[in-house]
Design a protein around this motif. Structure first.
Motif, PDB file in Angstrom:
ATOM      1  N   LYS A  64       1.015  -0.887  -0.164  1.00 17.48           N
ATOM      2  CA  LYS A  64      -0.165  -0.115  -0.053  1.00 17.48           C
ATOM      3  C   LYS A  64       0.703   1.342  -0.238  1.00 17.48           C
ATOM      4  O   LYS A  64       2.110   1.490   0.692  1.00 17.48           O
ATOM      5  CB  LYS A  64      -0.885   0.120   0.904  1.00 17.48           C
TER       6      LYS A  64
ATOM      7  N   ARG B 133     -12.095  -7.718  14.132  1.00 20.78           N
ATOM      8  CA  ARG B 133     -11.696  -7.542  13.612  1.00 20.78           C
ATOM      9  C   ARG B 133     -10.389  -6.305  14.032  1.00 20.78           C
ATOM     10  O   ARG B 133     -10.202  -6.279  14.666  1.00 20.78           O
ATOM     11  CB  ARG B 133     -12.363  -5.785  12.867  1.00 20.78           C
TER      12      ARG B 133
ATOM     13  N   ASP C  69      -6.391   2.727  -2.647  1.00 16.95           N
ATOM     14  CA  ASP C  69      -7.347   1.743  -3.547  1.00 16.95           C
ATOM     15  C   ASP C  69      -5.945   1.320  -4.670  1.00 16.95           C
ATOM     16  O   ASP C  69      -5.319   1.704  -4.474  1.00 16.95           O
ATOM     17  CB  ASP C  69      -8.395   2.505  -4.751  1.00 16.95           C
ATOM     18  N   SER C  70      -6.197   0.254  -5.242  1.00 14.49           N
ATOM     19  CA  SER C  70      -6.331  -0.068  -6.259  1.00 14.49           C
ATOM     20  C   SER C  70      -6.164   0.687  -7.870  1.00 14.49           C
ATOM     21  O   SER C  70      -7.449   1.312  -7.913  1.00 14.49           O
ATOM     22  CB  SER C  70      -6.441  -1.967  -6.508  1.00 14.49           C
TER      23      SER C  70
ATOM     24  N   THR D 125     -11.225  -2.602  -4.953  1.00 14.53           N
ATOM     25  CA  THR D 125     -10.668  -4.179  -4.874  1.00 14.53           C
ATOM     26  C   THR D 125      -9.552  -4.521  -3.682  1.00 14.53           C
ATOM     27  O   THR D 125      -8.719  -5.346  -3.449  1.00 14.53           O
ATOM     28  CB  THR D 125     -10.495  -4.772  -6.268  1.00 14.53           C
TER      29      THR D 125
ATOM     30  N   SER E 141      -9.294  -3.841  -1.092  1.00 12.25           N
ATOM     31  CA  SER E 141      -9.800  -3.520   0.720  1.00 12.25           C
ATOM     32  C   SER E 141     -10.083  -4.325   1.043  1.00 12.25           C
ATOM     33  O   SER E 141     -11.158  -4.944   0.490  1.00 12.25           O
ATOM     34  CB  SER E 141      -9.836  -1.955   1.666  1.00 12.25           C
ATOM     35  N   LEU E 142     -10.365  -5.489   2.155  1.00  9.07           N
ATOM     36  CA  LEU E 142     -11.047  -6.161   2.843  1.00  9.07           C
ATOM     37  C   LEU E 142     -11.773  -5.453   3.915  1.00  9.07           C
ATOM     38  O   LEU E 142     -12.190  -6.464   5.062  1.00  9.07           O
ATOM     39  CB  LEU E 142     -10.904  -7.746   2.725  1.00  9.07           C
ATOM     40  N   GLY E 143     -12.994  -4.358   4.157  1.00 13.64           N
ATOM     41  CA  GLY E 143     -13.288  -3.770   4.978  1.00 13.64           C
ATOM     42  C   GLY E 143     -12.162  -2.495   5.944  1.00 13.64           C
ATOM     43  O   GLY E 143     -12.541  -2.026   6.544  1.00 13.64           O
ATOM     44  N   CYS E 144     -11.006  -2.374   5.359  1.00  7.82           N
ATOM     45  CA  CYS E 144     -10.058  -1.408   5.519  1.00  7.82           C
ATOM     46  C   CYS E 144     -10.982   0.505   5.305  1.00  7.82           C
ATOM     47  O   CYS E 144     -12.126  -0.202   4.127  1.00  7.82           O
ATOM     48  CB  CYS E 144      -8.866  -1.302   5.665  1.00  7.82           C
TER      49      CYS E 144
END
Length: 78
Positions: free
Chosen positions: A17, A35, A43-44, A50, A52-55
């Motif tokens: 990141k 968590r 972001d990407s 895609t 982050s999975l929750g940040c």
């Protein structure tokens, strides 16, 4: 909340990141609902949406403003 830095205080990339990346540190007694490892990061570029999975995902400009701020408290309500 803290900005992830090197030993000299310079912002650094963290786990693929781009800097600045901010680590969220819950206050003692905060219910985290399973968590851990919450960050504010970007972001990407190649696959937007895609990264982050929750940040918390914010633009580079917003992360710089947060990192340069003297306010390192973030209130989250549900």
């Amino acid at each position: 909340m803290e900005v992830i830095t090197d030993e000299f205080g310079n912002w650094i990339d963290y786990e693929h990141k781009k800097a600045p990346v901010l680590r969220l540190i819950p206050q003692e007694g905060t219910e985290m609902y399973g968590r851990a490892g919450m960050l504010i990061h970007g972001d990407s570029v190649s696959e937007p949406g895609t990264a982050s999975l929750g940040c918390i995902v914010q633009s580079h400009w917003a992360r710089v403003k947060i990192a340069e701020s003297n306010d390192m408290d973030l209130a989250v309500t549900i």
